[in-house]
Design an enzyme around this catalytic site. Structure first.
Site, mmCIF file in Angstrom:
data_model
loop_
_atom_site.group_PDB
_atom_site.id
_atom_site.type_symbol
_atom_site.label_atom_id
_atom_site.label_comp_id
_atom_site.label_asym_id
_atom_site.label_seq_id
_atom_site.Cartn_x
_atom_site.Cartn_y
_atom_site.Cartn_z
ATOM 1 N N LYS A 24 31.120 28.161 47.271
ATOM 2 C CA LYS A 24 30.804 26.767 46.945
ATOM 3 C C LYS A 24 29.387 26.424 47.388
ATOM 4 C CE LYS A 24 34.223 23.782 47.113
ATOM 5 N NZ LYS A 24 35.209 24.436 47.906
ATOM 6 N N ARG A 94 33.731 19.950 52.815
ATOM 7 C CA ARG A 94 34.567 20.855 52.027
ATOM 8 C C ARG A 94 34.393 22.298 52.485
ATOM 9 N NH1 ARG A 94 33.385 19.645 45.861
ATOM 10 N NH2 ARG A 94 35.490 20.457 45.580
ATOM 11 N N GLY A 103 42.005 25.549 46.502
ATOM 12 C CA GLY A 103 43.007 24.698 47.126
ATOM 13 C C GLY A 103 43.626 25.252 48.393
ATOM 14 N N MET A 105 42.157 25.924 51.345
ATOM 15 C CA MET A 105 41.620 25.384 52.599
ATOM 16 C C MET A 105 41.377 23.894 52.448
ATOM 17 S SD MET A 105 39.196 28.528 53.826
ATOM 18 C CE MET A 105 38.400 28.724 52.234
ATOM 19 N N ARG A 340 31.558 27.518 40.015
ATOM 20 C CA ARG A 340 32.009 28.859 40.404
ATOM 21 C C ARG A 340 32.427 29.586 39.134
ATOM 22 N NH1 ARG A 340 37.502 26.587 43.317
ATOM 23 N NH2 ARG A 340 38.524 25.837 41.446
ATOM 24 N N HIS A 456 45.848 21.956 40.500
ATOM 25 C CA HIS A 456 46.016 23.087 41.414
ATOM 26 C C HIS A 456 47.028 24.087 40.856
ATOM 27 C CE1 HIS A 456 48.343 24.941 44.759
ATOM 28 N NE2 HIS A 456 47.131 25.262 45.158
ATOM 29 N N SER A 813 48.804 70.166 37.053
ATOM 30 C CA SER A 813 49.046 68.721 36.928
ATOM 31 C C SER A 813 49.716 68.244 38.208
ATOM 32 C CB SER A 813 49.934 68.418 35.722
ATOM 33 O OG SER A 813 50.121 67.017 35.596
ATOM 34 N N CYS A 881 50.094 63.340 36.797
ATOM 35 C CA CYS A 881 51.103 62.713 35.933
ATOM 36 C C CYS A 881 52.123 61.917 36.729
ATOM 37 C CB CYS A 881 51.805 63.762 35.070
ATOM 38 S SG CYS A 881 52.673 65.039 36.006
ATOM 39 N N TYR A 901 42.041 64.602 33.667
ATOM 40 C CA TYR A 901 42.700 63.480 32.997
ATOM 41 C C TYR A 901 43.771 62.902 33.903
ATOM 42 C CZ TYR A 901 46.630 66.654 32.157
ATOM 43 O OH TYR A 901 47.678 67.522 32.334
#
Length: 942
Positions: A24, A94, A103, A105, A340, A456, A813, A881, A901
Site C-alpha cells: 500500500k 492503515r 482485510g 489487518m 495494487r 471483502h 521413470s 510419473c 519429462y
C-alpha cells in the site's frame, strides 16, 4: 551509530520497495510521484514493525518523534493542524504488507476527532450530521481495533437507536441521534476499559500505530499467511500508512468506491467497480451497504467518471498490470487512496494476459509469469449443468465464479469445525468480516445478503478461487437464529444449498454440475508456454477416454499406463480371479489366454488415440490378493451361510412339531410351510456345496497370500518373476497391439516399463522375456517392432544401482509416490491419517511429502540416480510419473535437475505445462552453471 530512519513521506519513499514500505505504501509513493491526486501522508516502515516484535512489543525508540516531524510537514502542505480545534487535520491509519492481504489487518479512519476538534469540524463544514457521523465511526473503529472493545456492543447501541427513532438505514439518523450515539459509545468504552476514551490526538495516533502492528499477528492475518504460504522471507511485518483524511460522507457531492482497471471476473477491458454516495470506504469493502455499479457514475457524477477513466489508463500504462484502486470524492474533488495489482480469478487473468500482449503492454514471457500454476486450479472448478432446469430461489451478485454445494452454515467457527470433519459447507452471512477468514478456508463457497462485487467477501473469495454470491438482499439472514428466509421459505443451518458464483443464483438442495471447459484464450497462453518450456509433459492415463482427453489437453504422450486398472474392469475381474485361484499352471494358462485379447484391445485403442506419441505401459504392479475379496468379507459370507443353515433347520423342526398341534393352527402351518418352501429354494441356491467349497478355497488362498506389509511384499517385478506367464501375456498384448497398428499404417511408440526393480538381475530377467516374446510376435506378423524398455525407479536400492540398471534400460521413470514412502519409511495412508498434519502444524516437516516433492531427501536420491544413470548412458531418457508430476514446485525442481519429462494426472496437464514454462523463465533469470552441484540445486528451493 546513526539510528535507523523509520518514517518516510510518500514522495521520499521508493515505490519499488514493497518489502520495506509494504504494497500500500509503495503504491501511494509511486502514485504521488506520478502526479496522481494522492492526499499527503507518510509511511512507518516494516522494519519498525519487526523491531516492535523483537523488543517485547514496544515501539522503536525515537519513532514517535519521527512521526511528529513528518506530521508537521503534512500540516504545512494541507494548511491544517493536527489536534487544532479551529482548523483540525484528521488522519487515516492503515496497514500494508509486502504482499496483499486484503482485510486481514486493521485500519482506523477519522483519527484526531475529540470533543474539541469536532466543534472545529462542524464550523468548517457547517454540517453537524456529517461531523457526528465521522465521530461515531471513529469511536467505534478505534474502540474495537485499538482498545479491544467488542464490535457487537457498538452495533447493539446503533441498532437500538435506529429502532427507537424508526430509522431503517444509518443515513436516516440526524445530528442529534448521532451525537447521542457518540456519547453512548464513550460511556461504553469507559465502562469496559475503566478509563475514558483518549482525547489527546497524539495518544490516539500512537495507539493506532501499535494496533496496526499488533494486527500483523492477529488470528485472521496468521491464518491467511498460513493458507497462502506467505513466509517471513516473502513478507515480514506490516508498514503503517498515515494519510490525510478525505471524507466521502460530506454529502451528495461526495462518494467513495473501489475500481479495477479491467473486470476482475471476466477480464473485459472496461472500468469496473462500485461506489457509494455520501459514504466512507469501509462501507463499500465491508459490505455494510450494497453499492452501485461504477457505470452509474457516468450519469450521477460525469466529471468524476471521466477523471477515473484517465486514472485507469495512467495506472495500467505505468504498472503494466491490472490495478485495483480505492478512491474518495470529497465535495467534488477526486482523491486516489490506494492501488495494487488486482486480484482476479483465473479466467480473467488468462484473458487479460492475452489481450495485454496484443496491446503491447507486456511480453509473452510476462504473460506466462502473470498466470500462476495455482491459478489454473480455479479453471478446474465445476459449473452448473446447462441442462438443469431448476430455478434459483434468489439472485445476488455474481462475485466469484464457479458453483458449489454444501450445508448452509451461519457462523465462521462452525464452518471451520464442520470443514475439519470433512463436511462440505456454504458460509452464509449478512456480510463477511475479516475475522471470518477461517470460515472461508473451510467452506466450498460464500453467500452474503449485503455487499457488492468489491466487498471483502468477493475479493477474498476470488483470491481463493471459491464461488461467491454477494448482495443477495432478497434473503433475510438471521445469524442468531441460524436461518435464512425468503418469504415463507426457510433455510435452516445444515440444509443443503447450491450457489452459482458465475450468475449469482442461489438454489435449495444440491444442483448437478459439469466439468469446466478450457477457453481459447487459455489454449493460446499454453501454446506460448510450450514455446518456452524444454521439459516434456506427459499424462498418466489408463483408458482410451483418458488418453483422448490427455491429447486434447496437450500431453506429449503417456508417461504411465497402469495395466491393473484394466484388470479391475467388471468384465475382467472374474477372469483375473480365475487366474489367481487356478490350481495348476494349465488352469492359469487358460485364464490368461482369456485376458490376452482383452488387454491387446485396450492397448490398441490407447496406441490409436496417441498415434505418433510415446505410450509407457507399466507391467502389473499390485499384489494379486488385491484382486480378491478380503478375508473379512469371505469369512462373513461363510458365517452367514452357516447361520442360514441353522435357521432353516430350526424352522423345519417347528414345522414338524406343529402338525401335532390343535387344528386351529393349521392356517399358520400352511403359511409356515409356504415360507419354508421359498426359503428352501434360497437354501438350494445359497447352500450349493460347490459354492461353499469355492468360498472356502478362496478364503484359504487369500489367507495364504496375505502379507504383513503388502507395499513391500510380493508385487511388481517380483510377481512377474514368480508368475512369468502374467508378464509374458502383457508383453505379448503390447507387442501384438503395436504390430497390428503398424500394419494399419499407424505410428506407435510403445514403452514397456517394469515396476519395483531393485537389482539389475531382475531387469535383465524381464528383458530376456521381452526379447523372446518380441521374436515370436515379429515372426508371426512378419514385421519388426520398435519399442523402448525401461524401469520405474521407486526403490532406494535402484537409485544406488542406477549405473548398472542403465546398462539394460532405455529409460527411467521415477515413481515418487513409492520412492517417498521408502525414503521416509512412511506408509502414506497411515501417515496422512495419523501424524503428518501434526508434523506440518509443528513445523517438523514443512510440507506433506506426498503432495510436495521432498527435494532434500527424495530429490537428492533422484539427482544421484540421474548422474549415475547418464554416466553409463548419456542419452538416457528420465521421467517422473508420481503425483508430484503435476505439482508446480516439484515440476520446477524436475526441470532444474535435468529430468526429460514429467507425467501427471490428466486434469493437471495445463498446470504442468505452465509450471514447466515458469521453470525455464526462472532459470534464465538465475543463469545457472553448466553443471549442477547438488547443494547448489537444492539451494534454489531453500
Amino acid at each position: 551509530m546513526k539510528s535507523p530512519k523509520y518514517v518516510f513521506l510518500f514522495e521520499e519513499a521508493d515505490g519499488k520497495n514493497k518489502r520495506l514500505f509494504g504494497g500500500k505504501g509503495a503504491g501511494l509513493a509511486e502514485m504521488t510521484r506520478m502526479g496522481l491526486p494522492v492526499p499527503p501522508g507518510f509511511i512507518v516502515t516494516t522494519e519498525a514493525c519487526q523491531h516492535y516484535y523483537e523488543n517485547k512489543r514496544k515501539l522503536p525508540k525515537g519513532l514517535m518523534e519521527e512521526v511528529q516531524q513528518n506530521l508537521k510537514k503534512i500540516e504545512e502542505k494541507t494548511g491544517k493542524v493536527f489536534g487544532n480545534p479551529q482548523n483540525p487535520l484528521f488522519l487515516s491509519v492503515r496497514s500494508g504488507a509486502a504482499l496483499s492481504m486484503p482485510g486481514m489487518m486493521d485500519t482506523i479512519l477519522n483519527l484526531g476527532i475529540n470533543d474539541e476538534t469536532i466543534e472545529g469540524l462542524i464550523r468548517i463544514t457547517s454540517d453537524g450530521r456529517f461531523a457526528f457521523d465521522a465521530y461515531r465511526r471513529f469511536i467505534q473503529l478505534f474502540g474495537k481495533v485499538a482498545l479491544g472493545v467488542e464490535e457487537r456492543e457498538f452495533d447493539e447501541i446503533l441498532q437500538k437507536t435506529k429502532q427507537n427513532v424508526g430509522a431503517l438505514y444509518d443515513t436516516d439518523l440526524d445530528a442529534d441521534h448521532l451525537k447521542d450515539i457518540c456519547e453512548q459509545y464513550l460511556m461504553l468504552i469507559k465502562k469496559r476499559k475503566g478509563v475514558p476514551f483518549p482525547e489527546n490526538p497524539m495518544v490516539q495516533l500512537r495507539l493506532a500505530i501499535e494496533a496496526v502492528f499488533k494486527s500483523w499477528m492477529g488470528k485472521r492475518a496468521v491464518d491467511y499467511r498460513r493458507e497462502f504460504n506467505i513466509t517471513p522471507e516473502m513478507a515480514s511485518g506490516t508498514a503503517v500508512n498515515v494519510c490525510t483524511m478525505v471524507f466521502g460522507n460530506m454529502g451528495f457531492d461526495s462518494a467513495t468506491g473501489v475500481a479495477f482497471t479491467r473486470d476482475p471476473g471476466t477480464g473485459e477491458n472496461i472500468l469496473y467497480g462500485e461506489y457509494l454516495v455520501n459514504a466512507q470506504g469501509e462501507d463499500v469493502v465491508a459490505g455494510i451497504r450494497t453499492p452501485k455499479p461504477i457505470q452509474e457514475m457516468k450519469r450521477e457524477m460525469p466529471k468524476i467518471y471521466r477523471e477515473l477513466e484517465r486514472v485507469r489508463k495512467t495506472l495500467e500504462e505505468h504498472f503494466r498490470e491490472v490495478q485495483d484502486f480505492e478512491f474518495t470524492v470529497e465535495r467534488g474533488t477526486l482523491y486516489i487512496l490506494q492501488t495494487r495489482n488486482g486480484k482476479m480469478n483465473a479466467q480473467a487473468i488468462v484473458r487479460t494476459s492475452k489481450e495485454m500482449v496484443q496491446e503491447k503492454l507486456i511480453s509473452k514471457e510476462q504473460a506466462i509469469l502473470r498466470l500462476k500454476p495455482s491459478d489454473l486450479e480455479q479453471l478446474l472448478h465445476r459449473r452448473i449443468d446447462p441442462n438443469f432446469k431448476g430455478k434459483p430461489i434468489a439472485i445476488g451478485l455474481a462475485a466469484s465464479p464457479g458453483a458449489a454445494s454444501g450445508k448452509a452454515v451461519f457462523d465462521a467457527d462452525e464452518a471451520e469445525r464442520l470443514g475439519k470433519m470433512g463436511q462440505k459447507v456454504i458460509l452464509v452471512r449478512e456480510e463477511t468480516k475479516p475475522e471470518d477468514i477461517h470460515g472461508f478456508f473451510a467452506s466450498q463457497g460464500i453467500l452474503t445478503s449485503r455487499g457488492g462485487k468489491t466487498s471483502h467477501a468477493a475479493v477474498v473469495a476470488r483470491g481463493m478461487g471459491k464461488p461467491c454470491v454477494s448482495g443477495c438482499d432478497a434473503l433475510h439472514i438471521d445469524p442468531k437464529e441460524r436461518v435464512a428466509t425468503l418469504g415463507t421459505l426457510r433455510i435452516k443451518e445444515g440444509d443443503l444449498i447450491t450457489i452459482d458464483g458465475s450468475n449469482g443464483g442461489v438454489f435449495v438442495g444440491e444442483v448437478p454440475t459439469v466439468e469446466p471447459e478450457i477457453s481459447k484464450d487459455l489454449l493460446t497462453l499454453l501454446g506460448w508456454a510450450d514455446e518456452i518450456r524444454t521439459l516434456g509433459v506427459r499424462a498418466n492415463a489408463d483408458t482410451p477416454e483418458d488418453a483422448l482427453k490427455a491429447r486434447q489437453l496437450g500431453a506429449e504422450g503417456i508417461g504411465l499406463c497402469r495395466t491393473e486398472r484394466m484388470f479391475n474392469a467388471v468384465d475382467r475381474l472374474p477372469i483375473v480371479r480365475e487366474m489367481i485361484l487356478a490350481s495348476s499352471k494349465e488352469k492359469r494358462a487358460e485364464a490368461i489366454a482369456k485376458l490376452l485379447p482383452l488387454q491387446k484391445g485396450d492397448f490398441k485403442e490407447i496406441f490409436r488415440v496417441m498415434e505418433g506419441l510415446p505410450v509407457t505401459i507399466r507391467l502389473l504392479d499390485p499384489p494379486l490378493h488385491e484382486f480378491l475379496p478380503s478375508a473379512e468379507e469371505l469369512a462373513s459370507d461363510l458365517r452367514n451361510i452357516q447361520n442360514l443353515e441353522s435357521a432353516l433347520s430350526s424352522m423345519e423342526n417347528i414345522s414338524k412339531a406343529m402338525k401335532f398341534l390343535d387344528p386351529s393352527f393349521r392356517e399358520s402351518l400352511k403359511l409356515l410351510e409356504h415360507t419354508l418352501g421359498e426359503i428352501t429354494e434360497i437354501k438350494e441356491k445359497r447352500l450349493d456345496k460347490k459354492l461353499i467349497r469355492k468360498q472356502q478355497e478362496t478364503l484359504r488362498k487369500v489367507k495364504e497370500m496375505m502379507e504383513i506389509n503388502p507395499m513391500l511384499g510380493h508385487r511388481g517385478v517380483r510377481l512377474g518373476i514368480t508368475y512369468p506367464e502374467i508378464y509374458r501375456m502383457q508383453i505379448q498384448a503390447i507387442l501384438e497391439a503395436a504390430a497390428e497398428l503398424v500394419k494399419e499404417g499407424i505410428a506407435v511408440h510403445p514403452e514397456i516399463m517394469v515396476p519395483q526393480v531393485c537389482t539389475a538381475q531382475e531387469l535383465k530377467w524381464v528383458y530376456q522375456l521381452v526379447k523372446k516374446v518380441q521374436k515370436e510376435v515379429e515372426k508371426s506378423y512378419g514385421i519388426q517392432i520398435q519399442f523402448k524398455f525401461g524401469t520405474m525407479i521407486e526403490v532406494v536400492r535402484a537409485c544406488m544401482r542406477a549405473g548398472r540398471l542403465a546398462e539394460v534400460a532405455d529409460f527411467f521413470s521415477f515413481g515418487t509416490n513409492d520412492l517417498t514412502q521408502a525414503t521416509f519409511s512412511f506408509s502414506r495412508e497411515d501417515a496422512e491419517n495419523k501424524f503428518l498434519p501434526l508434523y506440518n502444524e509443528r513445523k517438523i516437516l514443512q510440507d506433506n511429502p506426498f503432495e510436495v516433492l521432498d527435494v532434500k531427501g527424495v530429490g537428492r536420491l533422484m539427482m544421484i540416480t540421474i548422474e549415475w544413470g547418464r554416466k553409463t548412458k548419456p542419452d538416457l531418457k528420465i521421467g517422473i510419473c508420481g503425483e508430484h508430476g503435476g505439482h508446480p514446485e516439484s515440476v520446477q525442481f524436475c526441470h532444474s535437475i535435468g529430468i526429460s519429462y514429467v507425467s501427471c494426472s490428466v486434469p493437471r496437464l495445463p498446470i504442468a505445462r505452465l509450471s514447466a514454462a515458469h521453470a525455464k523463465l526462472k532459470e534464465r533469470e538465475r543463469k545457472p552453471p553448466e553443471k549442477y552441484d547438488p547443494d547448489d540445486v537444492l539451494s534454489i528451493f531453500f
